[in-house]
Design a protein around this motif. Sequence first.
Motif, PDB file in Angstrom:
ATOM      1  N   GLN A 199       0.847  -1.200   0.000  1.00  0.00           N
ATOM      2  CA  GLN A 199       0.000   0.000   0.000  1.00  0.00           C
ATOM      3  C   GLN A 199       0.879   1.246   0.000  1.00  0.00           C
ATOM      4  O   GLN A 199       1.756   1.391   0.843  1.00  0.00           O
ATOM      5  CB  GLN A 199      -0.919  -0.003   1.226  1.00  0.00           C
ATOM      6  CG  GLN A 199      -1.794  -1.241   1.337  1.00  0.00           C
ATOM      7  CD  GLN A 199      -2.750  -1.381   0.169  1.00  0.00           C
ATOM      8  OE1 GLN A 199      -3.428  -0.438  -0.223  1.00  0.00           O
ATOM      9  NE2 GLN A 199      -2.815  -2.586  -0.405  1.00  0.00           N
ATOM     10  N   ARG A 200       0.620   2.129  -0.953  1.00  0.00           N
ATOM     11  CA  ARG A 200       1.426   3.340  -1.078  1.00  0.00           C
ATOM     12  C   ARG A 200       0.523   4.576  -1.051  1.00  0.00           C
ATOM     13  O   ARG A 200      -0.677   4.480  -1.277  1.00  0.00           O
ATOM     14  CB  ARG A 200       2.221   3.345  -2.402  1.00  0.00           C
ATOM     15  CG  ARG A 200       2.994   2.075  -2.699  1.00  0.00           C
ATOM     16  CD  ARG A 200       4.056   1.779  -1.666  1.00  0.00           C
ATOM     17  NE  ARG A 200       5.100   2.774  -1.613  1.00  0.00           N
ATOM     18  CZ  ARG A 200       6.208   2.753  -2.348  1.00  0.00           C
ATOM     19  NH1 ARG A 200       6.412   1.808  -3.232  1.00  0.00           N
ATOM     20  NH2 ARG A 200       7.123   3.685  -2.201  1.00  0.00           N
ATOM     21  N   PHE A 201       1.137   5.718  -0.831  1.00  0.00           N
ATOM     22  CA  PHE A 201       0.409   6.989  -0.781  1.00  0.00           C
ATOM     23  C   PHE A 201       1.161   7.992  -1.658  1.00  0.00           C
ATOM     24  O   PHE A 201       1.962   8.790  -1.169  1.00  0.00           O
ATOM     25  CB  PHE A 201       0.290   7.487   0.664  1.00  0.00           C
ATOM     26  CG  PHE A 201      -0.579   6.598   1.503  1.00  0.00           C
ATOM     27  CD1 PHE A 201      -1.922   6.905   1.702  1.00  0.00           C
ATOM     28  CD2 PHE A 201      -0.085   5.413   2.056  1.00  0.00           C
ATOM     29  CE1 PHE A 201      -2.741   6.065   2.451  1.00  0.00           C
ATOM     30  CE2 PHE A 201      -0.896   4.580   2.790  1.00  0.00           C
ATOM     31  CZ  PHE A 201      -2.231   4.900   2.990  1.00  0.00           C
ATOM     32  N   GLU A 241      -2.854  -0.150  -8.867  1.00  0.00           N
ATOM     33  CA  GLU A 241      -3.935   0.843  -8.892  1.00  0.00           C
ATOM     34  C   GLU A 241      -3.442   2.184  -9.425  1.00  0.00           C
ATOM     35  O   GLU A 241      -4.183   2.896 -10.120  1.00  0.00           O
ATOM     36  CB  GLU A 241      -4.532   0.989  -7.487  1.00  0.00           C
ATOM     37  CG  GLU A 241      -5.347  -0.220  -7.079  1.00  0.00           C
ATOM     38  CD  GLU A 241      -5.696  -0.254  -5.597  1.00  0.00           C
ATOM     39  OE1 GLU A 241      -6.732  -0.859  -5.256  1.00  0.00           O
ATOM     40  OE2 GLU A 241      -4.932   0.307  -4.776  1.00  0.00           O
ATOM     41  N   MET A 242      -2.180   2.529  -9.120  1.00  0.00           N
ATOM     42  CA  MET A 242      -1.613   3.754  -9.685  1.00  0.00           C
ATOM     43  C   MET A 242      -1.514   3.648 -11.203  1.00  0.00           C
ATOM     44  O   MET A 242      -1.848   4.595 -11.930  1.00  0.00           O
ATOM     45  CB  MET A 242      -0.217   4.013  -9.115  1.00  0.00           C
ATOM     46  CG  MET A 242      -0.192   4.507  -7.684  1.00  0.00           C
ATOM     47  SD  MET A 242       1.516   4.888  -7.217  1.00  0.00           S
ATOM     48  CE  MET A 242       1.668   3.928  -5.722  1.00  0.00           C
ATOM     49  N   CYS A 244      -3.296   1.841 -13.223  1.00  0.00           N
ATOM     50  CA  CYS A 244      -4.644   1.941 -13.798  1.00  0.00           C
ATOM     51  C   CYS A 244      -5.142   3.385 -13.774  1.00  0.00           C
ATOM     52  O   CYS A 244      -5.793   3.846 -14.723  1.00  0.00           O
ATOM     53  CB  CYS A 244      -5.611   1.037 -13.030  1.00  0.00           C
ATOM     54  SG  CYS A 244      -5.308  -0.726 -13.282  1.00  0.00           S
ATOM     55  N   ALA A 245      -4.827   4.116 -12.693  1.00  0.00           N
ATOM     56  CA  ALA A 245      -5.237   5.521 -12.592  1.00  0.00           C
ATOM     57  C   ALA A 245      -4.516   6.370 -13.635  1.00  0.00           C
ATOM     58  O   ALA A 245      -5.098   7.285 -14.217  1.00  0.00           O
ATOM     59  CB  ALA A 245      -4.949   6.053 -11.184  1.00  0.00           C
ATOM     60  N   ILE A 246      -3.245   6.047 -13.900  1.00  0.00           N
ATOM     61  CA  ILE A 246      -2.489   6.763 -14.935  1.00  0.00           C
ATOM     62  C   ILE A 246      -3.125   6.512 -16.300  1.00  0.00           C
ATOM     63  O   ILE A 246      -3.332   7.436 -17.100  1.00  0.00           O
ATOM     64  CB  ILE A 246      -1.010   6.326 -14.926  1.00  0.00           C
ATOM     65  CG1 ILE A 246      -0.314   6.829 -13.653  1.00  0.00           C
ATOM     66  CG2 ILE A 246      -0.283   6.846 -16.166  1.00  0.00           C
ATOM     67  CD1 ILE A 246       1.066   6.243 -13.423  1.00  0.00           C
ATOM     68  N   ALA A 247      -3.457   5.241 -16.574  1.00  0.00           N
ATOM     69  CA  ALA A 247      -4.111   4.908 -17.845  1.00  0.00           C
ATOM     70  C   ALA A 247      -5.425   5.680 -17.991  1.00  0.00           C
ATOM     71  O   ALA A 247      -5.706   6.271 -19.044  1.00  0.00           O
ATOM     72  CB  ALA A 247      -4.360   3.401 -17.914  1.00  0.00           C
ATOM     73  N   PRO A 259      -2.544  -7.527 -11.950  1.00  0.00           N
ATOM     74  CA  PRO A 259      -2.121  -7.361 -10.551  1.00  0.00           C
ATOM     75  C   PRO A 259      -1.388  -8.588 -10.002  1.00  0.00           C
ATOM     76  O   PRO A 259      -1.806  -9.720 -10.253  1.00  0.00           O
ATOM     77  CB  PRO A 259      -3.446  -7.145  -9.821  1.00  0.00           C
ATOM     78  CG  PRO A 259      -4.467  -7.841 -10.665  1.00  0.00           C
ATOM     79  CD  PRO A 259      -3.992  -7.751 -12.082  1.00  0.00           C
ATOM     80  N   ILE A 260      -0.303  -8.350  -9.280  1.00  0.00           N
ATOM     81  CA  ILE A 260       0.403  -9.415  -8.543  1.00  0.00           C
ATOM     82  C   ILE A 260       0.104  -9.217  -7.060  1.00  0.00           C
ATOM     83  O   ILE A 260       0.361  -8.136  -6.517  1.00  0.00           O
ATOM     84  CB  ILE A 260       1.933  -9.331  -8.724  1.00  0.00           C
ATOM     85  CG1 ILE A 260       2.324  -9.337 -10.194  1.00  0.00           C
ATOM     86  CG2 ILE A 260       2.625 -10.477  -8.003  1.00  0.00           C
ATOM     87  CD1 ILE A 260       3.816  -9.146 -10.402  1.00  0.00           C
ATOM     88  N   THR A 261      -0.419 -10.221  -6.415  1.00  0.00           N
ATOM     89  CA  THR A 261      -0.806 -10.070  -5.002  1.00  0.00           C
ATOM     90  C   THR A 261       0.180 -10.729  -4.042  1.00  0.00           C
ATOM     91  O   THR A 261      -0.032 -10.735  -2.836  1.00  0.00           O
ATOM     92  CB  THR A 261      -2.213 -10.643  -4.763  1.00  0.00           C
ATOM     93  OG1 THR A 261      -2.252 -11.986  -5.245  1.00  0.00           O
ATOM     94  CG2 THR A 261      -3.258  -9.807  -5.491  1.00  0.00           C
ATOM     95  N   GLU A 262       1.283 -11.267  -4.562  1.00  0.00           N
ATOM     96  CA  GLU A 262       2.329 -11.826  -3.707  1.00  0.00           C
ATOM     97  C   GLU A 262       3.665 -11.213  -4.113  1.00  0.00           C
ATOM     98  O   GLU A 262       3.908 -10.971  -5.291  1.00  0.00           O
ATOM     99  CB  GLU A 262       2.404 -13.350  -3.843  1.00  0.00           C
ATOM    100  CG  GLU A 262       1.192 -14.077  -3.253  1.00  0.00           C
ATOM    101  CD  GLU A 262       1.335 -15.577  -3.355  1.00  0.00           C
ATOM    102  OE1 GLU A 262       2.382 -16.049  -3.821  1.00  0.00           O
ATOM    103  OE2 GLU A 262       0.385 -16.274  -2.965  1.00  0.00           O
TER     104      GLU A 262
END
Length: 316
Positions: A199-201, A241-242, A244-247, A259-262
């Motif tokens: 998780q990033r901000f 998510e970043m 996707c938001a950029i796209a 997405p990679i979840t590990e």
Amino acid sequence: MNQWENVHVPFRRVLVTGATGLLGRAVYKEFQDNDWYTVGCGYSRARPRFEKCNLLDADAVRAMIQEFQPHVIVHCAAERRPDVVESQTDAAIQLNVSAAGNLAKEAGVSFVIYISTDYVFDGRNPPYDVNDTPNPLNLYGKTKLEGEREVLRNNMGAAVLRVPVLYGDVEKLEESAITVMFDKVQNSTDLISIDHCQQRFPTYVKDVGRVCRQLAESRLQDPSLRGIFHFSGNEQMTKYEMACAIADAFSLPSSHLRPITETPVGSGALRPHNPQLDCSRLENLGIGHRTPFKQGIKECLWPFLHDKRWRQSVFH
């Protein structure tokens, strides 16, 4: 001849180290645009715009501070790439710890703002207040924490400003861990796997620059302001998510992003899962404007859009 002789120097003077870097450029511009007499220093990329100063040279640092006599020093210079710190540890310690401590010692009555990181925390129990106990997981976080301690030990009146992952007006996409994804976003012919765990901000360097200026101006009014402060964007996103938001910001497809979840084995320095910063200390001072991520990322990535000429002809 003294280089400051016969130059009109207003009351407020600020020195920005690392002024050639992503954050340093934004901090320099923010002060300069708001009636501060601003001097930036760098090293390999300094000339001709900035002063050249090797921060590992104590005599050079002392001479620069004594000559300019800044009211405020914003110390942006650092090795901030975690994987580089792991591979070039001695050089990173010299810059992130030794140089920071020496700068704070030589600063005298100047108000020092030392830029630090959310990576001083392990990310297991967010959000983190300024008084919470740090526990860095990687060498980068450890060097920045040691830098904080050296600064505060050598300069009782200094401030530490911890910030998370940054983006802004990059000179090249590789300058930020966020903007570096733009080519992958634009190249929709290949499937791209992107982290969807940590998780990033994402935080805009222009906003950090404003925080530094407002903190400096508040300090001129209230000499008791010192110690640790946190500032962060308030949109929680994974790298996926970043991307996707950029796209979405540029009306580009995102179906090729996976997405990679590990965390992959051998993926470099350990990163904290969620090092969210509690920014209430600054907010209580009325400090902390935040630019929405899509707005900020569109401003800084527009020059790197592959088909921008076509888009300009259609939309402008």
